[in-house]
Design an enzyme around this catalytic site. Structure first.
Site, PDB file in Angstrom:
ATOM      1  N   ALA A  27      25.172  62.706  50.809  1.00  0.00           N
ATOM      2  CA  ALA A  27      23.739  62.560  51.464  1.00  0.00           C
ATOM      3  C   ALA A  27      23.973  63.122  52.923  1.00  0.00           C
ATOM      4  O   ALA A  27      24.631  62.967  53.600  1.00  0.00           O
ATOM      5  CB  ALA A  27      23.548  61.019  51.609  1.00  0.00           C
ATOM      6  N   GLU A  28      22.680  63.645  53.309  1.00  0.00           N
ATOM      7  CA  GLU A  28      22.601  64.408  54.613  1.00  0.00           C
ATOM      8  C   GLU A  28      22.656  63.269  55.776  1.00  0.00           C
ATOM      9  O   GLU A  28      22.639  63.897  57.005  1.00  0.00           O
ATOM     10  CB  GLU A  28      21.429  65.325  54.623  1.00  0.00           C
ATOM     11  CG  GLU A  28      19.812  64.513  54.470  1.00  0.00           C
ATOM     12  CD  GLU A  28      19.626  64.524  52.820  1.00  0.00           C
ATOM     13  OE1 GLU A  28      18.489  64.744  52.787  1.00  0.00           O
ATOM     14  OE2 GLU A  28      20.430  64.292  51.995  1.00  0.00           O
ATOM     15  N   ASN A  29      22.492  62.217  55.549  1.00  0.00           N
ATOM     16  CA  ASN A  29      22.773  61.344  56.883  1.00  0.00           C
ATOM     17  C   ASN A  29      24.274  60.932  57.063  1.00  0.00           C
ATOM     18  O   ASN A  29      24.335  60.282  57.924  1.00  0.00           O
ATOM     19  CB  ASN A  29      21.986  59.807  56.723  1.00  0.00           C
ATOM     20  CG  ASN A  29      22.457  59.168  55.068  1.00  0.00           C
ATOM     21  OD1 ASN A  29      22.547  59.704  54.106  1.00  0.00           O
ATOM     22  ND2 ASN A  29      22.906  57.856  55.258  1.00  0.00           N
TER      23      ASN A  29
END
Length: 457
Positions: A288-290
């Site tokens: 996930a990009e977070n």
């Protein structure tokens, strides 16, 4: 060297009208420096430029500054979202608001460029979209790149779990996300923390952001209660031609079955997030990009850790071997081609494999997020969506009516009615949902389909 401010009001006391203020945070609820933001709002400043990933939704999030008419410019990856949440920024502001939309990965790179002393850089992100219109383009190695400029902040307001009096900062879990990049792009960095410790109480390996990047630290006056966004789809199926298609859960389960063992997969916001609930026992590592690699199923809030969430800001479990990091590193993994597949939602997909998922005229703004960054080297790009709009209009069309996210890049479309693959023949119908025939799917699809169903062993 003591960098502790007495309270949030003192920490922001020198911020003037006209300042460029970066406010870190993720999604609509997570990781915002709420007391610092509220203190800026109380100063009744004007003509601010607010830089953020998203506006959030609460009175102590960046949205409150926009709603108060204190901002004249917004630079963000989300200025509006489908379905509202906080509403479009331009509609919320009582004064004219200039909005610049920036893909998430480019937002962090523009901030990082400030710290690196880079005057400008070329990027492949969004090169075939309206987002990069008017920017200089150059070809390198047969590929087109777009010139991006550094993004200088006067002040950065960030949140972390812990810091010492010298400004060394320790984040926790996925709450690191945009904090380091916002800090490194700012002239003055102010950190709001849950816990303040003495110098030496943080082990060197615990320091995620060194004190040299930090100017002030303020401890929260009140402990913030965890906030959760739990956007689970109902079990209800949509009806087509008098028959039910797959439910959202069944659609997600079908996508999970199409992911190969030994793969790294990014799941986008919306329907794609549900895929994580169907991978138990599988050798599929979710990204996930977070800033997390190796997360698992979504959790109910009562079972969740507030510092572990997916790209949709939903609470998730962590699998053995999981890793957390900041968003800069997350996008390095994506753009460098480490991912096997990316699963994204879409408003429309056209017959050439272009798709639109970031804005519609009704939104009054855009929600770019990280999709354009993920398309640089997505591995296999899978679109998860309903086959038609609720009013019945096809979502697989001859040509996208909305601004595209990427052109001729979709490999597979999985809807509640069908699995459709794109190859040299165009869009190829590979599978129909139970109760539907190829003629039904063609009737509900505007773009032409080649029928070549997979053989079931």
């Amino acid at each position: 060297m003591d960098k502790v401010a007495t309270n949030a009001a003192d920490a922001v006391a020198d911020i003037d009208s006209g300042s460029v203020i970066g406010i870190a945070g993720f999604g609509v609820i997570h990781g915002f420096p709420v007391e610092l933001t509220a203190a800026v709002r109380a100063r009744e400043l004007r003509d601010l430029t607010i830089v953020c990933n998203s506006l959030g939704r609460d009175p102590a999030h960046p949205v409150s500054i926009v709603q108060a008419g204190q901002a004249s410019r917004l630079i963000a990856a989300f200025s509006a979202r489908a379905g509202g949440v906080a509403g479009a920024a331009t509609a919320l502001s009582p004064v004219p608001l200039d909005v610049e939309l920036v893909p998430q990965g480019i937002l962090v790179e523009r901030l990082r460029a400030v710290a690196a002393g880079i005057g400008a850089f070329y990027s492949p992100v969004g090169r075939d979209t309206v987002i990069t219109g008017g920017k200089e383009r150059r070809a390198f190695g047969g590929q087109t790149y777009v010139l991006e400029s550094p993004l200088h902040l006067d002040y950065a307001l960030i949140y972390a779990r812990k810091a010492d009096r010298a400004g060394n900062v320790s984040f926790r879990g996925t709450s690191q996300n945009f904090g380091p990049s916002f800090a490194k792009g700012a002239r003055v960095v102010i950190v709001e923390v849950d816990e303040l410790v003495e110098v030496g109480e943080l082990a060197p390996g615990e320091v995620d952001l060194a004190g040299i990047f930090v100017d002030r630290v303020v401890q929260r006056a009140e402990k913030a209660e965890p906030l959760w966004r739990v956007a689970r789809e109902t079990a209800e199926a949509r009806t087509y031609l008098g028959r039910p298609g797959r439910t959202a859960t069944q659609l997600a389960e079908r996508i999970a079955g199409l992911l190969p063992e030994g793969s790294y997969v990014n799941l986008g916001v919306g329907l794609p997030t549900m895929v994580s609930d169907h991978l138990d026992g599988r050798d599929v590592v979710l990204h996930a990009e977070n800033g997390v690699l190796g997360y698992g199923t979504r959790l109910a809030p009562e079972d969740a850790d507030p510092d572990y969430y997916n790209a949709g800001a939903e609470p998730v479990s962590l699998r053995p071997g999981a890793a957390v990091f900041d968003s800069t590193e997350a996008f390095e993994m994506a753009r460098s081609g480490r991912l096997t597949a990316v699963v994204l939602g879409a408003f429309q997909v056209d017959g050439r494999g272009s798709f639109a998922n970031w804005t519609t005229p009704q939104m009054g703004g855009g929600a770019i997020g990280g999709a354009m960054d993920l398309l640089v080297k997505p591995g296999r790009l899978i679109i998860a969506m309903w086959h038609c709009e609720r009013a019945g209009q096809p979502k697989i069309v001859n040509a996208c009516q909305y601004d595209v996210t990427g052109t001729e890049c979709v490999d597979l479309i999985v809807t509640d009615l069908a699995v459709i693959e794109r190859d040299g023949r165009g869009l190829v119908l590979r599978e129909c949902a139970p109760g539907f025939e190829p003629a039904d799917i063609a009737r509900l699809t505007e773009a032409p389909l080649v029928v070549d169903l997979w053989t079931v062993p």
